[in-house]
Scaffold this active site. Structure first.
Site, PDB file in Angstrom:
ATOM      1  CG  HIS A 292      -7.464   8.207 -47.176  1.00  0.00           C
ATOM      2  ND1 HIS A 292      -7.929   7.130 -46.304  1.00  0.00           N
ATOM      3  CD2 HIS A 292      -6.384   7.748 -48.516  1.00  0.00           C
ATOM      4  CE1 HIS A 292      -7.401   6.415 -46.182  1.00  0.00           C
ATOM      5  NE2 HIS A 292      -6.713   6.442 -47.975  1.00  0.00           N
TER       6      HIS A 292
ATOM      7  CG  ASP B 270     -10.039   8.489 -44.358  1.00  0.00           C
ATOM      8  OD1 ASP B 270      -9.272   8.510 -44.135  1.00  0.00           O
ATOM      9  OD2 ASP B 270     -10.684   7.683 -45.298  1.00  0.00           O
TER      10      ASP B 270
ATOM     11  CB  SER C 234      -5.049   3.878 -46.881  1.00  0.00           C
ATOM     12  OG  SER C 234      -6.261   3.469 -47.719  1.00  0.00           O
TER      13      SER C 234
END
Length: 511
Positions: free
Chosen positions: A394, A345, A238
């Protein structure tokens, strides 16, 4: 006590010798937990079989053998202890917290920054992981973040130890190629996508020192064996994945400037390849979630006093915010980077104002989601080493199920191993090539590196993570999920030029 410890080690080594020497079929029946899991997985489809068969499951780091038999024996003992619980000593597999000695490099609130480490004395491979967790870009959003997510801005309540999972796991059955590396987890407490270089002062409410935290951690690790490393893999998920893209060249330059030219620095960017695309529905930039990524970064880069890779800065003078977006910074990098990115995502959809709250989505939203997958696919076209499943999710590399996701029959650990091999084979080329991202060296046969799904909708890959109904918590099949989102089988079949019954059959089979 000492003789008992030596005896235990001898027992372990004997058992290891038996394990290595035994016929393959006998090992599959009588082995450790990893072997039991292998038996179960041999009953699965051939596509799942590749990640558990052959020598790949427990590779030794043979860089440790070079002229140093003592280190090699340490590694054998470590392997024996991992495979068999027969040693008198219990392996301490958790990473332990260390605060930085340089107290001027801090978290947002001025508390000490730090890192967690589990050393592996026999290995010359180091894995440094950058944690993710969004960002804040002005006083208002940072005050709100401090109230709701203080752990990401302060070290005052960090635990003393952390347990690694996925690529950070010390268990070979969960992490077949990196389990025995030196593991370093760097907590995210700077809220600046690992880019800032601004201390807390009487005139500023918060410090933003993400880039400097990485630099100081590397300096400290040089006193713990990093100076003799063969490979340093800077990984992150991330915001940490974007942090890898922003810092991998800085780390390489830092080591080179201090005379450590023998350390090969590489990057692994997971779920950090964001697009500066147009939102589905425009909203004012009032908070982190609803603010368009381009606008948030433009505000943040000034607030954080960000450092970006020099080559990218020169390519975007006055518009350095471009360097926070993978497809723009990647071509400027000198260090090799492997990109892991879900094609759909969830964080990207969130900032694009597509909120999957359990209600069926509208046709316009569905079309936007499909287009997002196509856009991401096009930006990854020239990335030589990548893994991009068509899933709605994610982050991946620290998930316990990271071995189960496949693209075209290849798992992520396998793809990373192939990449590792290709870099070793081509290291002499890398030295002479100033930009290894542009290398087009063909991968070894049966060892693909460029893995991207071609199917056009979320979760069309049957190995995607389990989907759950957000209201009931019940697992959903692929077709249940797609219908739940408003998927029109007739219309989609028409778009794909297929018979609707054939498409329905494919979906029911998870194809």
């Amino acid at each position: 006590m000492q003789s008992r410890g030596v005896s235990a080690v001898h027992s372990c080594l004997l058992l290891l010798f038996i394990h290595v020497s035994a016929p393959a079929e006998a090992r599959r029946v009588h082995g450790s937990r990893a072997q039991s899991r292998r038996v179960q997985q041999q009953q699965q489809t051939p596509a799942h079989r590749e990640r558990v068969e052959g020598a790949e499951s427990f590779p030794l780091d043979f860089t440790a053998v070079e002229g140093n038999m003592d280190n090699f024996m340490v590694q054998i003992k470590n392997l024996a202890q991992s495979l068999y619980p027969c040693s008198a000593q219990k392996l301490d597999q958790d990473m332990k917290l260390h605060f930085l000695k340089n107290v001027s490099v801090t978290c947002n609130d001025g508390s000490a920054a730090g890192y967690y480490i589990k050393e592996s004395k026999g290995s010359k491979r180091w894995l440094l992981f950058l944690e993710g967790g969004w960002y804040c870009f002005n006083r208002q959003t940072c005050d709100s973040r401090y109230e709701t997510m203080r752990r990401l801005m302060s070290s005052t309540k960090w635990p003393q130890t952390r347990t690694g999972t996925g690529i950070m796991s010390p268990q070979p059955e969960e992490n077949p190629h990196w389990w025995n590396a030196n593991m370093v987890f760097i907590p995210y407490c700077s809220s600046d996508v690992w880019s800032g270089a601004t201390p807390k002062t009487d005139h500023s409410d918060y410090a933003f020192m993400g880039s400097l935290i990485i630099k100081e951690v590397v300096n400290e690790l040089l006193t713990k064996g990093l100076d003799n490393a063969k490979v340093l893999l800077l990984a992150g998920s991330s915001a940490g994945g974007t942090g890898v893209l922003l810092n991998v060249d800085h780390v390489a330059e830092q080591l080179e400037s201090q005379g450590h030219r023998g350390v090969q620095v590489r990057g692994l960017a997971d779920s950090g390849w964001f697009l500066d695309n147009k939102q589905y529905k425009f909203t004012d930039c009032l908070d982190t979630i609803s603010c368009a990524p381009t606008e948030a970064i433009k505000r943040g880069i000034r607030y954080w006093d960000s450092l970006v890779p020099e080559s990218c800065r020169q390519a975007h003078v006055g518009e350095e915010w471009n360097c926070f977006f993978g497809y723009k910074v990647f071509p400027t990098l000198k260090s090799p980077v492997f990109v892991v990115q879900w094609l759909f995502d969830e964080a990207q959809l969130t900032v694009d104002n597509i909120h999957l709250t359990g209600q069926p989505i509208h046709e316009g939203q569905w079309r936007y989601i499909q287009n997002l997958g196509q856009e991401l696919r096009s930006t990854l076209h020239d990335v030589p080493a990548m893994f991009a499943p068509a899933c709605l999710s994610h982050e991946l590399i620290t998930r316990t199920y990271w071995m189960d996701i496949q693209v075209k029959g290849t798992s992520l650990p396998r793809a990373l191993h192939c990449w590792d091999r290709s870099l070793q084979l081509n290291n002499h080329v890398n030295v002479s090539n100033p930009n290894p991202q542009n290398q087009k060296t063909p991968p070894a046969r049966g060892c693909p590196l460029h893995l991207i799904d071609s199917c056009p909708w979320p979760h069309c890959n049957p190995s995607c993570p389990t989907i759950r109904d957000q209201l009931t918590g019940q697992e959903m099949s692929v077709i249940q999920f797609l219908k739940h989102m408003g998927f029109d089988v007739q219309k989609m079949a028409q778009q794909q030029g297929m018979d609707p019954r054939k498409l329905l059959g494919m979906l029911n089979n998870g194809s």
